[in-house]
Design an enzyme around this catalytic site. Structure first.
Site, mmCIF file in Angstrom:
data_model
loop_
_atom_site.group_PDB
_atom_site.id
_atom_site.type_symbol
_atom_site.label_atom_id
_atom_site.label_comp_id
_atom_site.label_asym_id
_atom_site.label_seq_id
_atom_site.Cartn_x
_atom_site.Cartn_y
_atom_site.Cartn_z
ATOM 1 C CG HIS A 1 -0.321 0.248 2.277
ATOM 2 N ND1 HIS A 1 0.332 1.370 3.445
ATOM 3 C CD2 HIS A 1 -0.183 -1.232 3.026
ATOM 4 C CE1 HIS A 1 0.638 1.105 3.898
ATOM 5 N NE2 HIS A 1 0.516 -0.556 4.741
ATOM 6 C CB CYS B 1 1.903 -3.806 5.949
ATOM 7 S SG CYS B 1 0.229 -4.056 5.966
#
Length: 325
Positions: free
Chosen positions: A209, A223
């Site tokens: 992301h 992440c």
């Protein structure tokens, strides 16, 4: 201007050789412009070599040494050279005004090429020739690569998990995606907003992301952080899973069904070496001669161990299908 500016970004991919500027963030808009300003046919991109440049001046004055560097980069034009060198600071945690006598830069032998010329990934991955699309994250060099039928399509920078919350290595697939999502790890009173989110490990909530990125080093809670241009591109390029509840384009709701078809394969590489703590070393040195550190890819993507039960289930299905064919 942009054709020469990108290669100038890569003048110092070697970490630890220059003055460090910790705690600063990538200028994502500027990096995006420079990373993707030039496009060539893959077969037409020449091979690039690398040379060390040591800041020096007979007076011992760092200002004069930087001026010599700017003139060299600008073909005699100091202002142009400084402009071409502007993004060196973002790729390797250096700021031009921090450079001092004795600092070492790594300069490419060719400027203004397609950014794939400077990729820390091979341009051709024969083991992935059967994959329409393959996405790779390498924790060692803190970079990602997208392959189409074995050819390098695009690459960029990442921040993976910090030393105490490392992104797990293994083989995955892209699952569901959402344009905008608030992290479930947000502390009380804060909202960590993630954009262009594409999940690849549903059980642990690990995605790629867009987010702010410290320059060059692992920083996330597991992440994979991307610059804006990369997050947008991957969001549109990669294929999500298909489940009995719909495709991954429906977002998290698609996880309520049984997986019918996996999304684009994702490899997370980099275990088996020292965890990255600080800027990655993108160059190897033989004496005073640098060479680009190119990621050593597995002979075939399926050699990478499965990272989830989803992968193990589909591995069994593939083996069963192969046995009966």
């Amino acid at each position: 201007m942009m054709r020469t500016a990108f290669a100038a970004l890569l003048l110092c991919l070697a970490s630890g050789a220059v003055a460090q500027s910790p705690g600063r963030l990538y200028d994502q808009e500027e990096i995006g412009e420079l990373l993707y300003g030039v496009r060539q046919e893959l077969a037409e991109i020449p091979e690039v070599g690398w040379n060390a440049y040591v800041l020096d001046h007979e007076t011992g004055n760092s200002i004069f040494a930087r001026a010599d560097l700017y003139r060299a980069a600008g073909d005699g034009d100091q202002s142009l050279g400084k402009e071409r060198l502007a993004m060196v600071q973002f790729l390797n945690r250096i700021y031009l005004n921090d450079l001092s006598i004795g600092d070492t830069l790594v300069l490419p032998t060719h400027l203004g090429l397609d950014p794939r010329a400077y990729a820390p990934f091979p341009r051709r991955y024969e083991g992935a020739a059967e994959f329409d699309k393959l996405f790779i994250i390498d924790k060692g060099v803190q970079a990602w690569a997208a392959y189409e039928n074995g050819d390098l399509e695009r690459w960029g920078l990442v921040n993976t998990g910090a030393i105490d919350s490392q992104t797990p290595a293994g083989r995955y697939n892209f699952n569901w995606k959402e344009l905008d999502r608030i992290s479930t790890l947000s502390p009380p009173g804060e909202r960590w907003r993630m954009r262009w989110v594409f999940n690849f490990y549903h059980e642990r909530g690990i995605h790629v992301h867009q987010y702010r990125m410290p320059i060059g080093e692992p920083a996330s809670h597991g992440c994979v952080r991307l610059i804006t241009d990369d997050a947008k591109w991957i969001y549109d390029w990669a294929e999500p899973w298909r489940t009995t509840a719909g495709t991954g384009a429906r977002g998290l709701a698609s996880a309520n069904g049984r997986v019918l078809e996996q999304g684009t394969t994702v490899l997370v590489l980099g275990d088996g070496e020292e965890p990255v703590d600080g800027p990655p070393a993108r160059f190897e040195w033989n004496g005073d001669k640098p060479s680009l550190r190119v990621v050593d890819l597995p002979a075939h993507p399926y050699e990478v161990p499965p990272g989830t039960d989803q992968q193990r289930t589909f591995d069994r299905k593939r083996r069963q299908a192969a046995a009966t064919s």
